[in-house]
Design a protein around this motif. Structure first.
Motif, PDB file in Angstrom:
ATOM      1  N   LEU A 170       0.816  -1.205   0.000  1.00  0.00           N
ATOM      2  CA  LEU A 170       0.000   0.000   0.000  1.00  0.00           C
ATOM      3  C   LEU A 170       0.853   1.259   0.000  1.00  0.00           C
ATOM      4  O   LEU A 170       0.322   2.368   0.005  1.00  0.00           O
ATOM      5  CB  LEU A 170      -0.945  -0.009   1.209  1.00  0.00           C
ATOM      6  N   GLY A 171       2.173   1.081  -0.011  1.00  0.00           N
ATOM      7  CA  GLY A 171       3.045   2.241  -0.078  1.00  0.00           C
ATOM      8  C   GLY A 171       2.892   3.044  -1.350  1.00  0.00           C
ATOM      9  O   GLY A 171       3.279   4.207  -1.415  1.00  0.00           O
ATOM     10  N   ILE A 172       2.286   2.426  -2.382  1.00  0.00           N
ATOM     11  CA  ILE A 172       2.120   3.179  -3.633  1.00  0.00           C
ATOM     12  C   ILE A 172       0.962   4.166  -3.544  1.00  0.00           C
ATOM     13  O   ILE A 172       0.747   4.970  -4.445  1.00  0.00           O
ATOM     14  CB  ILE A 172       1.865   2.242  -4.835  1.00  0.00           C
ATOM     15  N   THR A 173       0.178   4.069  -2.454  1.00  0.00           N
ATOM     16  CA  THR A 173      -0.915   5.028  -2.287  1.00  0.00           C
ATOM     17  C   THR A 173      -0.388   6.243  -1.547  1.00  0.00           C
ATOM     18  O   THR A 173       0.762   6.292  -1.138  1.00  0.00           O
ATOM     19  CB  THR A 173      -2.069   4.427  -1.462  1.00  0.00           C
ATOM     20  N   GLY A 174      -1.250   7.230  -1.368  1.00  0.00           N
ATOM     21  CA  GLY A 174      -0.848   8.429  -0.642  1.00  0.00           C
ATOM     22  C   GLY A 174      -1.004   8.278   0.859  1.00  0.00           C
ATOM     23  O   GLY A 174      -0.699   9.185   1.617  1.00  0.00           O
ATOM     24  N   MET A 175      -1.493   7.117   1.301  1.00  0.00           N
ATOM     25  CA  MET A 175      -1.704   6.932   2.732  1.00  0.00           C
ATOM     26  C   MET A 175      -0.369   6.887   3.450  1.00  0.00           C
ATOM     27  O   MET A 175       0.652   6.520   2.870  1.00  0.00           O
ATOM     28  CB  MET A 175      -2.489   5.648   2.986  1.00  0.00           C
ATOM     29  N   ARG A 234       7.107   9.715   5.463  1.00  0.00           N
ATOM     30  CA  ARG A 234       5.706   9.768   5.868  1.00  0.00           C
ATOM     31  C   ARG A 234       5.163   8.375   6.188  1.00  0.00           C
ATOM     32  O   ARG A 234       4.173   8.244   6.898  1.00  0.00           O
ATOM     33  CB  ARG A 234       4.846  10.401   4.769  1.00  0.00           C
ATOM     34  N   GLN A 235       5.811   7.335   5.640  1.00  0.00           N
ATOM     35  CA  GLN A 235       5.341   5.966   5.888  1.00  0.00           C
ATOM     36  C   GLN A 235       6.303   5.231   6.823  1.00  0.00           C
ATOM     37  O   GLN A 235       6.419   4.018   6.780  1.00  0.00           O
ATOM     38  CB  GLN A 235       5.204   5.215   4.555  1.00  0.00           C
ATOM     39  N   PHE A 249       2.320   1.062  10.181  1.00  0.00           N
ATOM     40  CA  PHE A 249       1.889   0.061   9.204  1.00  0.00           C
ATOM     41  C   PHE A 249       3.031  -0.193   8.235  1.00  0.00           C
ATOM     42  O   PHE A 249       3.761   0.720   7.873  1.00  0.00           O
ATOM     43  CB  PHE A 249       0.660   0.591   8.454  1.00  0.00           C
ATOM     44  N   PHE A 269       3.860  -0.331   4.937  1.00  0.00           N
ATOM     45  CA  PHE A 269       3.319   0.007   3.624  1.00  0.00           C
ATOM     46  C   PHE A 269       4.030  -0.737   2.504  1.00  0.00           C
ATOM     47  O   PHE A 269       3.473  -0.931   1.427  1.00  0.00           O
ATOM     48  CB  PHE A 269       3.425   1.518   3.382  1.00  0.00           C
ATOM     49  N   ARG A 270       5.286  -1.098   2.746  1.00  0.00           N
ATOM     50  CA  ARG A 270       6.023  -1.898   1.757  1.00  0.00           C
ATOM     51  C   ARG A 270       6.775  -2.992   2.495  1.00  0.00           C
ATOM     52  O   ARG A 270       6.749  -3.055   3.717  1.00  0.00           O
ATOM     53  CB  ARG A 270       7.017  -1.013   1.013  1.00  0.00           C
TER      54      ARG A 270
END
Lengths: 389, 257, 133
Positions: A38-43, B83-84, B168, B170-171
């Motif tokens: 989901l890293g490809i989203t802006g979240m 940010r992630q 989370f 994210f990757r």
């Protein structure tokens, strides 16, 4: 009756192919997301729910709007709605399918979604959301399909369909309430922590859903010989009008509590939306568009011109739908996370692949809607069909 | 079963004769026995809690060594997109860690310095309440635990936590791990949520959490249910505050100001 | 012979080709029989070369055992050690228990997994020891 969806005009095939193309693009983007994460989203770590969950939230409302046709017709004998309850029920099916798809593309481990059933957790609202959404889908599938088949055969629908129809009415209210509870019980999110969250959901659903139904009925009238009838449209218009006025009123109530109490935690999210917070203001323009278009559409609906000229009614309905989409489908979810629990403002905007995945899901919903409406209208326009009760 | 002291000395003696070194000898001759002979696990607590003496955290190194210990012990990746990012313990200013105290006239040392923040392992955790699969759950000893196998990555817990303690993946985190600093602790995969776990894997071996160990006495860890524990003693003798106490979560990380 | 036979027969032929694809595509490419090696230094130094259970049990039940261990360590009594019937102690852990002895993933675990086209995702998170032999 499926075969009725396979035959149509050139325009029909073009539209279906366009939808399939959008689904294809969305699916390709989803494969990219499935592999990369989901890293490809802006979240991000602070705004951990984004576009997908926002669309899910908005569509739950649209799904419940079927009750606005079913309730008056079955409980209060409003005869003019009898012709179009099937349109409402099929819209509900398409909306719930989109809701389920949006949740599926949003979770980090979609292949573990069954864990919700394998390890039921009654204290979790998400567990109940899963139950009520799938239940509502099944209800509408059974009701819609059976009533339509009965109409095609010009007989009365089987007796067991009636109790299902009655159940679907409180069930529709429940899908909203439960979805609103996802937000209204979060102790750290002041924008959502309001008792009227469920009420606001109901208000915006009963405005946006019937508005879409009016738009669809007018579209159907343009493309096929099927006419929902001006009286039905007018009655729907009344529902949209009062639901929209109520929705606007509810927002004003929220603003009063936030600003009159002067509590910073309550004020900050609204400040973020209307003027921006600490230099961040991605959604200010969207908020004002939603406000202006929403108020303008509500005024249009009160004025008699929307009763007399359908062009104005169409404009008002598009305005209502758009304004509420901005409010529920864009700003509601994201603003809950602003500022974050440590009082930092981190913004969010969807990325391109994210938008295409969302469009792919919308296209899937519209494809389901197109196919189901094609079947329903073919049955209703067939001279051998008859609605028997 | 374990072995008695005579046997231990015998094997250790033979092992050193053979130059194999203590642990390897154990592992080769009786796998797992070494772990069994370590201090018994600190498992008997009813309510694990932490007391952070913020007066002892002043220089940047005071914070960094604690944060680094956690990162090292749990293979926490340094995600490229800030940010992630994934963080289990980090530092914030007073106005961010304790935003409910809108005090404009704090003493300057308090106003300017940093405070360590992490999962509070609340007694009434909202994250546990909302998790649809019980992937995050409260253990009988008070630790709010993550089951990475069951997590579906819905991130409801992240929305529910009023302290922003959760991250989370994210990757794939392994992309951001130059080396696996602690091979004994699994890295996680993309798609699951993680947070501070009070080093429950170390507690099982009788060791204190990595951050507490690295803090050189500035952080204390113990059982709130035991009136004779270090943490209870510190709380009796010093004024302490907690983050967002009015939310009813009953956080178990206390700050001595 | 039949209606539309010039359409139906080619379609049948194409279907048969596609349906038997796995058979003719892999002709002559039979994978070698799996040959899991248990000659790691740790195993060779064991006084009695026994796993926690006999080989036949481990072959069929190792995934169930691992899952049971996970339930006990993460959600059960949080105990980390297990004792075999004959009194030997092991860590209830893929990394620190099983792979302590079976440290050669490529020559042991992967042998059967690759042959069976099974792709367990354990090692996405659990750290496989560095291969030495």
């Amino acid at each position: 009756m499926f075969e009725k969806a396979l035959i149509g005009s050139k325009g029909y095939y073009t539209w279906v192919l366009f939808l399939l193309a959008m689904i294809g693009i969305g699916f390709a983007c989803y494969l990219y997301q499935y592999n990369e994460g989901l890293g490809i989203t802006g979240m991000n770590r602070d705004v951990s729910w984004g576009f997908y969950i926002a669309q899910f939230t908005f569509l739950v409302g649209v799904a419940a709007s079927a009750v606005m046709l079913v309730l008056p017709y079955y409980l209060h004998d409003v005869q003019v709605f009898g012709k179009i309850t099937i349109l409402g029920e099929f819209l509900a099916i398409a909306s719930v399918v989109m809701c389920i798809l949006f949740v599926t593309v949003d979770v980090g481990y979609p292949n573990r979604l069954l864990n919700i059933i394998l390890y039921p957790t009654p204290n979790s609202i998400l567990f109940w959301d899963f139950i009520v959404l799938n239940g509502y889908l099944l209800l509408n599938l059974f009701i819609g399909w059976n009533v339509l088949t009965a109409e095609r055969k010009a007989v009365a629908p089987p007796k067991w369909v009636k109790p299902l129809i009655y159940i679907s009415i409180p069930w529709a209210i429940s899908i909203h309430t439960v979805t609103a509870f996802l937000y209204a019980g979060m102790p750290g999110r002041h924008y959502w922590l309001t008792a009227i969250m469920a009420v606001r959901f109901l208000g915006s659903a009963f405005a946006a859903g019937p508005a879409l139904l009016i738009i669809l009925a007018m579209l159907v009238r343009r493309l096929t010989p099927f006419d929902a009838g001006q009286e039905a449209l007018n009655k729907l218009r009344n529902i949209v009008t009062y639901a929209m006025l109520a929705s606007i009123f509810f927002v004003l109530l929220e603003l009063f509590t936030a600003y009159y109490s002067n509590i910073p935690g309550h004020k900050h999210p609204f400040t973020y939306l209307f003027v921006g917070l600490e230099g961040h203001g991605k959604y200010v323009i969207w908020t004002w568009i939603s406000v202006v278009v929403g108020i303008a559409s509500a005024l249009l609906l009160i004025l008699p011109m929307t009763r007399r000229k359908n062009a104005w009614l169409l404009a008002a309905c598009i305005g209502v739908f758009g304004s509420l989409w901005i409010e529920k489908g864009l700003t509601l979810v994201v603003t809950g996370f602003v500022p974050n629990p440590l009082e930092h403002v981190v913004e969010y905007a969807p990325t391109v692949p994210e938008v295409f995945i969302a469009l792919g899901v919308w296209a899937t919903g519209f494809l389901v809607l197109t196919l189901l409406y094609k079947i329903a209208l073919s049955v209703k326009l067939d001279p051998n069909s008859a609605s028997v009760h | 079963m374990g072995m008695n002291r005579r046997e231990f000395l015998r094997i250790a003696g033979i092992a050193s004769l053979w130059g194999l070194g203590g642990k390897t000898a154990f592992e080769i001759l009786k796998p797992g026995a070494l772990e069994a002979q370590l201090r018994p696990p600190l498992m008997k607590a009813k309510k694990w809690a932490m007391v952070i003496d913020t007066r002892k955290f002043n220089a940047p190194e005071d914070f960094q060594k604690v944060i680094d210990a956690c990162v090292k012990a749990h293979n926490i990746p340094k995600v490229a997109n800030q940010r992630q990012e994934i963080k289990w313990i980090w530092k914030e200013k007073y106005e961010n860690a304790f935003p409910d105290d809108l005090n404009q006239f704090l003493p300057e040392p308090v106003e300017q310095k940093f405070f360590l923040v992490m999962c509070n392992h609340c007694t009434n955790p909202p994250c546990v309440r909302v998790c649809p699969t019980k992937a995050t759950f409260k253990r009988p000893d008070g630790i709010v635990m993550m089951d990475y196998h069951r997590c579906i990555g819905c991130r409801f817990c992240m929305a529910g936590c009023p302290y922003g303690s959760r991250s989370f993946n994210f990757r794939d985190p392994r992309r951001f791990l130059k080396e696996i600093t602690n091979p004994d602790y699994p890295t996680r995969s993309k798609g699951v949520v993680e947070k501070c776990n009070f080093c429950e894997e170390r507690l099982a071996k009788g060791q204190l959490p990595a951050c507490v160990e690295a803090s050189n006495g500035a952080m204390t860890f113990g059982d709130l249910d035991n009136p004779d524990s270090e943490v209870r003693k510190l709380l009796r003798e010093n004024y302490s505050i907690r983050r967002k106490p009015n939310l009813g979560t009953q956080p178990n990380v206390y700050y001595l100001i | 012979m039949m209606y539309d036979e010039n359409k139906v027969i080619p379609i049948i032929i194409v279907f048969v080709i596609l349906a038997t694809f796995p058979l003719w595509y892999n002709l002559g490419k039979a994978a070698p029989k799996p040959d899991p090696k248990i000659d790691t230094p740790v195993i060779q130094a064991l006084p009695e070369k026994k796993c926690i259970e006999p080989k036949e049990v481990m072959k069929t039940a190792h995934m169930k055992i691992l899952d049971q261990w996970r339930m006990e360590v993460v959600r059960g009594d949080f105990s980390r050690q297990m004792t075999t019937a004959d009194g030997r102690v092991f860590e209830k852990s893929l990394q620190k228990g099983c792979m302590n002895c079976h440290s050669n993933k490529a020559k042991f675990c992967d042998q059967c997994h690759n042959y069976m086209e099974v792709k367990p995702f354990c090692w996405d998170c659990h750290n496989a020891p560095k291969e030495t032999n």
